[in-house]
Design a protein around this motif. Structure first.
Motif: not given
Ligand code: SF4
Length: 224
Positions: A14-30
């Motif tokens: 839940e904590w991870f999914a609270s970040m990001g957008s609706r269809d792309s949850t979490g974080t991304k390394l750019l």
């Protein structure tokens, strides 16, 4: 991915999914490189807009942003409001900033040359098509292209995309196709106004031949 998995196990889905957008949850390394003040690897929540990312890395006046490497897409300023996410602009993580001083079409030429080199040669659309694409592009960059060459670039690019066997060929025309779409003015500025310009410059070739043979056609009364 392993880092994310460890943190999800530690803090919960839940904590991870609270970040990001609706269809792309979490974080991304750019991985941000190119014409910016602060290149580096950034971990950011999915859904961040390209504009916000550019402000963060110190490139507010970027001319273009190449997302996903040479196989990805080249975004024009009109697209900077779009978001890095699976549902909008997906990427493996590569972000190349292209500054206002850079010749964008020269960047496109180098990307296309890369695909010519990397093609394994197994199928014709990729093996022959990428070489013809490069020649057409170089003709335009040399100032010898005309409007029909732009149409050929687009048509051939789409053929290579749909007819190639693997991902390399299917994405080889992306640098050209995405910049034709996002930066048509750059191509327009490089073509000649005439409708047809032959790829072979007969007059120039004749001059070279005459110089080598020590001949002067004008003195000989020959007019070309
Ligand atoms: S599309 Fe793939 S298989 Fe075909 S020539 Fe290109 S690299 Fe080889």
């Amino acid at each position: 991915t392993l880092c994310c998995a460890a943190r999800i196990m530690d803090r919960g889905g839940e904590w991870f999914a609270s970040m990001g957008s609706r269809d792309s949850t979490g974080t991304k390394l750019l991985s941000v490189s190119g014409d910016c003040e602060h290149p580096g690897v950034y971990e950011l929540p999915y859904g961040i807009t390209v504009k916000k990312l550019l402000d963060m890395v110190g490139a507010p006046d970027a001319q273009a942003v190449q997302v996903g490497g040479p196989s990805g897409r080249c975004l024009a300023p009109k697209d900077f409001g779009r978001s890095i996410s699976f549902e909008d602009v997906p990427t493996g993580g590569s972000v190349i900033v292209i500054g206002p001083e850079r010749d964008l079409l020269e960047v496109v030429r180098q990307f296309t040359e890369f695909f010519v080199e990397e093609s394994c040669g197994w199928c014709v659309p990729c093996r022959a098509g990428t070489t013809v694409l490069l020649k057409l592009l170089e003709k335009i960059l040399d100032g010898r292209g005309d409007r029909s060459d732009l149409a050929k670039l687009e048509g051939l690019g789409k053929t290579i995309k749909t007819m190639s066997r693997c991902g390399l060929g299917q994405t080889a025309a992306n640098p050209i196709l995405t910049t034709l779409n996002g930066f048509p003015d750059l191509y327009e500025a490089r073509i000649k106004p005439e409708e047809y310009v032959p790829a072979f410059d007969f007059k120039k070739a004749l001059e070279v031949g005459c110089e080598a043979a020590g001949r002067n056609l004008e003195l000989e009364g020959i007019h070309v």
